[in-house]
Structure formats: structure tokens, C-alpha cells
Design an enzyme around this catalytic site. Structure first.
Site, PDB file in Angstrom:
ATOM      1  N   ASP A   9     -30.032  -4.677  15.118  1.00 34.30           N
ATOM      2  CA  ASP A   9     -31.069  -5.265  14.239  1.00 34.30           C
ATOM      3  C   ASP A   9     -30.783  -6.471  13.844  1.00 34.30           C
ATOM      4  O   ASP A   9     -31.230  -7.286  12.610  1.00 34.30           O
ATOM      5  CB  ASP A   9     -31.412  -4.275  13.128  1.00 34.30           C
ATOM      6  CG  ASP A   9     -31.838  -3.047  13.622  1.00 34.30           C
ATOM      7  OD1 ASP A   9     -31.857  -2.665  14.700  1.00 34.30           O
ATOM      8  OD2 ASP A   9     -32.271  -2.184  12.477  1.00 34.30           O
ATOM      9  N   LYS A  96     -36.562   1.017  18.171  1.00 35.26           N
ATOM     10  CA  LYS A  96     -36.560   2.258  17.183  1.00 35.26           C
ATOM     11  C   LYS A  96     -37.397   2.012  16.083  1.00 35.26           C
ATOM     12  O   LYS A  96     -37.993   0.638  15.788  1.00 35.26           O
ATOM     13  CB  LYS A  96     -35.099   2.559  16.681  1.00 35.26           C
ATOM     14  CG  LYS A  96     -34.680   1.437  15.699  1.00 35.26           C
ATOM     15  CD  LYS A  96     -33.127   1.602  15.200  1.00 35.26           C
ATOM     16  CE  LYS A  96     -32.672   0.447  14.512  1.00 35.26           C
ATOM     17  NZ  LYS A  96     -33.287   0.287  13.130  1.00 35.26           N
ATOM     18  N   CYS A 138     -29.114   0.075   8.264  1.00 33.70           N
ATOM     19  CA  CYS A 138     -29.163   0.343   9.788  1.00 33.70           C
ATOM     20  C   CYS A 138     -27.555   0.332  10.510  1.00 33.70           C
ATOM     21  O   CYS A 138     -27.552   1.109  11.363  1.00 33.70           O
ATOM     22  CB  CYS A 138     -30.147  -0.495  10.593  1.00 33.70           C
ATOM     23  SG  CYS A 138     -31.784  -0.256  10.012  1.00 33.70           S
TER      24      CYS A 138
END
Length: 189
Positions: A9, A96, A138
Site C-alpha cells: 500500500d 484489496k 496493513c
């Protein structure tokens, strides 16, 4: 032992100036690129938040625990990888959170709807190093899922940025208890 680097990310909305910025995000993007210039991994993949309608994950009054301001909306500049991240070595991108929270990269799918775990298994990956944003969210979820999948898992903390000292410390304790190897210190400001 076949090894993969999972870049988690490193997106505009999670770096300075983004909708859900983590201090040090741009610095991590550049550091990962420098690391990739001399990397020794067999494979490199990246994950990204790519929200379409994640339900209660978005809130006008976020609690910053399970609900957040709008971020990384599919197709927006905020969902793009940060320009300081060299995506040249990245073999596959796993999106995601289209219709869910989507914290772990193992919830992501590639453009052929193949989950990250399946992609790694197809390539005989046994060991993963995890880097990216945010250490306490994350990155933590991705590393925990990697360990649960039986992968030898390491978080290269110097290539991560965390939201707060308190939540980073809790994440590091949880990762250590799960048998995840931790190397270095994360950026936490």
C-alpha cells in the site's frame, strides 16, 4: 528458498498530502525504491487499497480504528502508487478492499482474480519480506496472514511507516508473538 518481497500500500493517499496520510510515507516510498535497486528477492509484488464500496470502512465521522475518511478510491489519483516508488520490478499488483476493509494483502486479487497466496504458491515462494504502509495496520495484517499461511515471514521495519507509537508497539508485539521476524525500526512520527 524462493523469496518474495511484498510491498504493501505505498499509495498517494497514505503518503504526505493524501487523504489518510502517514508521516514518513514518501520517505518509505523512496527507501523501498532504493532497496529494490539492489534487491535479492526472486519475486516482487505490490498490494494496494482499491476501494469501490467498502461499506462501514468509510465514515464521515471516522473512529480511526475500524472506520476511516474516504481514501484509495478505485481509479482516483489517491489510489495510485506514490511517484517515489519504482514499480518497475513489481511483477503483480494485488488489489484489496473493493467491497470490504481489505487490510491484508492476502485479501487482494490480481487482474486475473488470482489471490496473492495462490500466486506465491504457483512460484514456489516459501519466504516473504514485507514492507510498506502502515506498519500498524496493513503491513501488520499482511505479515500475520503470511505467517498463518506457513511462510517464513520477515518485516523489514526500516522500510515501513506507522501511524502512532502506541499502535506500532502493539503491532510489533503481536507480530513477534506470531513468529514474524522483525528487522530494524519503523518510521513513526
Amino acid at each position: 528458498m524462493t523469496k518474495a518481497l511484498i510491498v504493501v500500500d505505498v499509495q498517494n493517499d497514505f503518503c504526505e498530502g493524501g487523504a489518510l496520510a502517514v508521516a514518513g510515507g514518501a520517505e518509505v516510498a523512496a527507501a523501498i525504491s532504493q532497496y529494490l535497486a539492489g534487491f535479492d528477492h526472486d519475486h516482487v509484488v505490490a498490494t494496494r487499497d482499491y476501494h469501490i464500496d467498502p461499506g462501514a470502512h468509510f465514515s464521515d465521522e471516522p473512529d480511526f480504528v475500524r472506520s476511516w475518511p474516504r481514501h484509495c478510491v478505485a481509479g482516483t489519483p489517491g489510489a495510485a502508487f506514490h511517484p517515489a516508488l519504482d514499480v518497475g520490478p513489481v511483477e503483480a499488483v494485488f488489489s484489496k478492499g473493493q467491497y470490504s476493509d481489505g487490510y491484508s494483502g492476502f485479501e487482494g486479487i490480481d487482474p486475473r482474480d488470482r489471490p496473492l497466496h495462490d500466486w506465491l504458491v504457483e512460484r514456489g515462494v516459501q519466504r516473504v519480506d514485507v514492507v510498506g504502509i502502515a506498519t500498524d495496520h496493513c503491513v501488520r495484517a499482511t505479515a500475520l496472514d503470511a505467517a498463518r499461511q506457513g511462510l517464513d515471514t520477515t518485516v523489514l521495519l526500516e522500510l515501513t511507516a506507522g501511524v502512532s507509537r502506541e499502535t506500532v508497539d502493539a503491532a510489533l508485539t503481536e507480530l513477534d508473538a506470531a513468529g514474524v521476524n522483525l528487522i530494524g525500526e519503523p518510521i513513526v512520527r
